[in-house]
Write an enzyme that holds these catalytic residues in place. Structure first.
Site: not given
Length: 546
Positions: A310-311
């Site tokens: 994820s980010k």
RNA sequence: GCCCCCAUCGUCUAGUGGCCUAGGACACCGGUCUUUCAAGCCGGCGGCGGGGAUUCGAAUUCCCCUGGGGGCACCA
């Protein structure tokens, strides 16, 4: 040759040096038991053919015998950018198609109208193109195919393999939460499955129904995954999932099956997160009297903490990597090896060799951690091995973006850029780094206080700099050869260590202790700028050396 | 809660019963080259999650445990 003989022959041929003792053991060894026979599942006809001893070669032979060309697809939902994981899925599909001279189809899964966007479609397509993953058909759009879904749903309804469900999403949601809280599996209770036509009429007056699949209540559905082998699911644990929503749009499980069937997809290669969906889809194929495709579920790509990428972990979209100056060939090489391997040593592999050697058989089963460090190294490798002209072309946009290049470079500037890139080439891990690495070529020098303090405070510095300036100034041809000759003889003359004369010049001219090789740097800077910086540097020398 | 998948150096992986003293790559650490930084070259560190079983022999086969992950929607 039967399996047992084949196996023992295989063992012996593998051995290089065979001791007598071992041979004796081998001769008295019990024969291997035959592979456990599994009762074929009538629902999944293909299974017997893909029995466990089958190799990829056999499989491809079967496909050829059937006269069936390989057809694979990449089916992203357009809710965002193309992610690392999606890119790898697309890549493996593409490689598999290339390898087997089959077709690679792009299909946009946009049945969820509220989350799908046109921009996302554009972004995904542009990333795929950048990676060089061209498709043979498509992009198809599911939203363009609604009538097909409706027709099929009607057919299932007629055959009593599907039914209307009048429960509202809100009711379902509360029941689901209650179930979860009570610790029982949150499944649909099938309350609408046995509605009488009278009951239906009543409900229909105020509610628009969804259509649900009437899932078999017993039996086992077995899927034969090309990567994982056989996986069994008990039908009674599956759900009567929704086929068509009340608004008439198809759900994912319904749409994929119909589309894959309509597009004659032969191999479904996708992420492991789809594995639990697969039995539902196989059941649907059965209900439609058609053979399911072959499945291959790829392991997930995770972050260093083993959680889904994820980010938080940094850049996750292909576009970001592109903007940071990663080369598509590095991306492809890295992604190909993230979950697949050729042998015990191959790390660098070209696109063509990938096409030639790729096989689903060698895809690993375990999730892989995305290692940005290795990608960086690999990108650096590709940068070092890319022709300078191409590199310059790739780098120009980066220079323009920060204003280092105001207009399209003319021939002269171009050759200067080539010489510059040649110097920085082996120092870059990504293209964007050129900006920091070479900034002093594009704007005035900014002397780094630490470097000045450390290098320019030595007592011999004033002398070194003034003499160097003088000698360089008298040079007619300001090229690296002449510069080197001049400065080396100066160094010898002074009797200093090379470092003692070259480092001060470097700091004077670049503002810092680290730069490309000095003589080439001076040449690229040009005589005027070099001399100017040398002069100005002498005026900012720390007092200790004055 | 239920279902499913997975498990070799820190990371990506090779390994399919004896070629394993577990191989390669990244990272890390040393050395070398050198005007700096890189790059290159040489070397080093470092791993089969645990327990049973099968076998003369298990990283490799089987079972259990543990751990990680995925899924259980009128999302895809």
């Amino acid at each position: 040759m039967d399996i047992i003989t084949r196996m023992s022959v295989g063992c012996m041929s593998k051995k290089k040096k065979t001791s007598d003792e071992l041979d004796i053991y081998k001769s008295i060894r019990k024969p291997m038991p035959p592979p456990t026979k599994v009762i074929p599942d009538k629902r999944h006809k293909l299974k017997e053919e893909w029995f466990e001893e089958q190799t990829e070669q056999d499989l491809q032979q079967v496909i050829r015998d059937k006269g069936q060309a390989v057809r694979v697809r990449f089916a992203p939902s357009p809710t965002g950018y193309l992610h690392i994981g999606g890119a790898r899925t697309a890549l493996y599909n593409w490689l598999f198609a290339q390898k087997n001279k089959g077709s690679f189809i792009l299909r946009i899964e946009d049945t969820d109208r509220t989350r799908s966007t046109e921009e996302a479609i554009e972004a995904i397509i542009s990333s795929l193109k950048w990676l060089g993953l061209d498709w043979d058909e498509g992009p198809y759009r599911q939203t363009e195919r609604f009538s097909l879904y409706h027709g099929t749903a009607q057919r299932l309804l007629d055959e009593k393999k599907a039914y209307f469900c009048y429960c509202t999403p809100e009711e379902l949601e509360t029941r689901r939460e209650e179930a979860l809280k009570a610790g029982i599996p949150p499944r649909y209770d099938r309350r609408c499955r046995a509605l009488s036509s009278e009951q239906r009429r009543v409900l229909e007056r105020e509610r628009k129904p969804a259509i649900r699949f009437a899932c078999p209540l017993e039996g086992v559905t077995t899927i034969s995954d090309l990567i994982r082998g056989e996986v069994h699911f008990e039908n009674r644990l599956l759900d009567d999932f929704v086929l068509l929503r009340a608004d008439g749009s198809p759900t994912y499980n319904f749409a994929v099956v119909i589309d894959d069937k309509a597009m004659e997809i032969t191999h479904v290669i996708r992420g492991e997160d789809h594995l639990p969906n697969t039995p539902k889809q196989v059941l649907l194929y059965n209900a439609l009297n058609s053979e399911p495709p072959l499945f291959a579920h790829l392991p997930m790509i995770v972050g260093p903490d083993r959680k889904p990428l994820s980010k938080r972990h940094g850049a996750t979209s292909i576009e970001e990597y592109r903007n940071k100056g990663y080369l598509p060939e590095a991306m492809v090489n890295y992604l190909a090896l993230l979950g697949w391997s050729l042998d015990e040593k191959t790390t660098l592999i070209s696109r063509n060799e990938l096409i030639e050697k790729f096989s689903l058989e060698r895809v690993s089963k375990a999730p892989a951690v995305f290692d940005i460090g290795k990608l960086e190294w690999m990108n650096g490798y590709y940068i070092r091995h890319t022709p300078v002209k191409r590199l310059v072309a790739e780098i120009i946009p980066f220079l323009e973006r920060v204003g280092y290049l105001a207009e399209a470079p003319d021939k002269r500037k171009m050759s200067w850029l080539e010489r510059l890139v040649f110097l920085e080439q082996e120092r870059m891990k990504n293209l964007a780094e050129i900006i920091k690495l070479a900034d002093f070529f594009f704007k005035d020098v900014e002397w780094d206080p630490k470097s000045v303090e450390k290098i320019l405070s030595a007592p011999e510095v004033p002398k070194v700099l003034s003499m160097a300036t003088e000698r360089l100034e008298s040079l007619d041809r300001f090229d690296s050869r002449g510069i080197e000759k001049t400065l080396r003889s100066l160094q010898k003359e002074l009797g200093f260590h090379p470092r003692e004369v070259f480092q001060p010049i470097r700091v004077a001219v670049t503002g810092r202790m680290v730069s490309p090789p000095l003589f080439e740097t001076l040449e690229l800077l040009g005589k005027r700028r070099a001399i100017d910086r040398l002069r100005r540097a002498q005026k900012i020398l720390p007092r200790s050396s004055a």
